[in-house]
Scaffold this active site. Sequence first.
Site, PDB file in Angstrom:
ATOM      1  N   GLU A 269     -34.282  64.203  28.944  1.00  0.00           N
ATOM      2  CA  GLU A 269     -35.398  64.438  29.859  1.00  0.00           C
ATOM      3  C   GLU A 269     -35.229  63.748  31.212  1.00  0.00           C
ATOM      4  OE1 GLU A 269     -39.052  63.633  27.793  1.00  0.00           O
ATOM      5  OE2 GLU A 269     -38.691  65.201  26.319  1.00  0.00           O
ATOM      6  N   GLU A 533     -36.040  68.885  21.208  1.00  0.00           N
ATOM      7  CA  GLU A 533     -37.222  68.194  20.675  1.00  0.00           C
ATOM      8  C   GLU A 533     -38.357  69.194  20.528  1.00  0.00           C
ATOM      9  OE1 GLU A 533     -38.512  64.696  22.693  1.00  0.00           O
ATOM     10  OE2 GLU A 533     -36.484  63.863  22.878  1.00  0.00           O
TER      11      GLU A 533
END
Length: 923
Positions: A269, A533
């Site tokens: 991220e 995720e």
Amino acid sequence: MPQVPKTSPATGNPTTSSFIHTLDCNFVDNAGRTLLLRGVNLSGSSKAPVDKPSYVLDDFWEAAENGGSSFIGRPLNLDDGSADVHLARLRGWGFNMLRFPVTWEALEHEGPGIYDYDFMDYTVRVLRKCKEYGFKVFMDPHQDVWSRFSGGSGAPFWTLAACGIDPRNITATQAAIVHCEYPEPESSDPASLPAMIWSTNYGRLFSQTIFTLFFAGRDYAPKCIIDGKNIQDYLQEHYIESMGKMADRIRDAGDLLEECVIGWDSMNEPFEGLCGWQDLNANPNKQGSTLAKGSHPTPAQSMRLGMGEAQTVENWTFGMFGPSRSGNVTIDPRGRKIWAEPSTEGPDGVHPKWGWRRDGGWKLGTCIWAQHGVWDVETGEMLRPDYFKLPPSYSVQVDVNIEQSGMVPEVEFVAHYWHGHWEAFNERIRRSHPEAIMFIQPPVFAPPPPIQPAALKGRAAYSGHYYDGLTLITRHWNWFNADALGVLRGHYKTILQAVKIGESAIRKSLQEQLGILKNDTKILGDYPTIIGEIGTPFDMDGKRSYGWTDGGKYQGDYSRQERALDASLNAADGPNAINYTIWTYCPDSCHDWGDGWNMEDLSLWSEDDVGVTGRSVYTNRKLAQSQGTISMYGMGGDGSQAVLLKKKNGSMVSTDKLSSTLGGRSTLSLATMKTAGGKAELMMRWRENQFDFLTDGARAARAFARPWPTKLVGRAGDIQFDISTAHFKMIVNVKEDDRLNVDGVDEEDPASEIYVPLVHYAHQRLLTRPSNIVKDVDESGDRGIGEEGMVSEGPSRVISRLGSRAPSTIHVNVDIPPASHPQPYYPETNSGSPTPTLALPTLDWLGMASEKNLVDVEVEVSGGRWEIQGQTLKWWYDVPEIGEGDKEYTIEIRRVGGAINMEAVEDQACLEKLCPVGTCNIM
């Protein structure tokens, strides 16, 4: 499916049977079967060293300032046997893929260029253990809002000092929210940290600054020179080389590449910092990667706060209908600055601890953005509010007509900055792992940029993330939702158009959103998509599932979480057929502190749910009701449960004792679970009854232990699964070029394979008197089941061998249970011992794959033949001949007797527990 090449597109070397191709938008095995790689992130606990979860303030700063702590023990403990138990559970759930978080801090915490090779070697040992259980792994260089010391995870402490920051003043200036200091270091109450407040750190000074330096320091902070390099190069080179050293260690192991480790993410991220920010005096109107919750300063206000000036800023709340303004709040740092004082380094700019030399043009004690002319410290005025909007080569006084004409391009973070970092990372990793599949992850919800085929080398995958944001933030499964990705991509004129009402509409919307992410992969080429995720929180609705509300009425009831998680994972089924790794599995998850990081609680299993979920939740509740001993824990009386109080870093945590389902309460507590005896009982419970092993401690298991095609001749045209009826249906499209290369893999007769979860399709024998199910062992070591699942009585009774390999042996004394509670007896392996002992080799998880009578299913196929092996259905069908045209096959799977009705099962089970075989205490 195009013909599978016999040589690697990256190196030209011949491929092996374990090689996974990234071909025609899919992962493909060496025989030519489409693979669905699904699993978990192992583990969220790897964000911090053992025994140092984010809520612990004691020694937090002191240890870091002295070189930090070792991460040995993450993600699994290899010394107490528990690693085998956890990996066997994950494999039993059908997972075949692990995303493996490793932080920069774990590799280089002692200082710049000082690597923790002991931790790297430990990681190699863990990876070898994962390999034993048949997992494929991709490495995840993990970070959240940069570092543990800025409220997240990832980078080592010294990187903050390298950027001229004084971490001890982060909380005072609200440059970030640090869990262990929340709300203030002097009166911290970390348990009160609001849900997801950590993610607001992306909208605060620390993250905005340090990510800008990391990705774009050369352009926006040219004065920031350290050891003769711009801070961008200094940070990136250390980060990339630390991961490169880890990759070297994995390569040098000699038995992990391709057989287990198949590739790398580049950074979890990544965040753009201030790159492209339109106006420093204002926050964006649209909800993007920066969550508006709690105090919400503009970058200009954050810069003033960073210099110790009080500011009155907006305050926001996040409710069922999203973020909303709730007035203002004043933040007063009382003169404390986030910028380190000049005295922390010598007059020559050399740091006494970390050893770097800072250039004289970079002054400590003053905001670096003020040093670059962005604002005036004396007046507080923003001199260049659009400093980060335009490429740095353009002055703020650029001709207005030229700017309005569009001739001056605005900053494109992914293309201009992230891409360059990825290329450097890619080059270093491929030096160690030439065949690596590079898992490409730009910022959340951002499509990847075009990347040259020469860099991808035919070995890549898109690994974006996806969460149902409303559920994640509100901790509630709502009757409405919104197409968040569609809003960010501009698919709607108003937010109202994106609202989805009712569960059917929500499920359809989630599936469409994952379809968008899958379509983004085409920017890269014909590569597969994996959602790195995806998941849902388990502490919903005030932790009702833990028995913390309603007098304990809902303890162990994860039905709401099950619906939410099923909706997300169903989105990966249907026509998408997407790979994923769920966030997360934490071996040390507990109810009080969740995953041990910023109050997040997404682990699929929790030690505090052992003896609570699975059948135990029904049995214990019924027993408690029958005995009139409902307690604050929602299960029997406090004394009968022997509730274990464990002191965890100053917090009293209540944990229920392990329960041997239907076989009498165990004498094993969670405190002794990690001993040799604890391992023995856990292993015996697995061999005793696989259904109990896979459900005990699991949360929403029916949602994630779902059937899917793990290997498929052809492609899945549609995958449907109804968890309420346990009805699975799949359509397979097969073309003439899907004919297998049977010599490509080490299998006698390769077939399509479908995981058939025991959790949904358990054979009735596992749901009736499981403590009586004992396996026989013949002289060859093959497993078999005697009449009615029993073997002869008496001390000669044995359970099957636990594995084909025995790297170590532990002798454990085991009490013989009374005859009124039939349970397995253990073979005597030490004649000198007065009590029977057991030799414990490695868990044989293959039993889950090959054992008979684990599942009982009705199968309908439109063509071909099938057979069941353990939890695997193998299916053979014809591939079209040349010119014959495409074929379509359909398979449907149901459980014999219908879906498992736990309430009905436990009505019988509870009676059996009260009246053991051969006795009756009621009649």
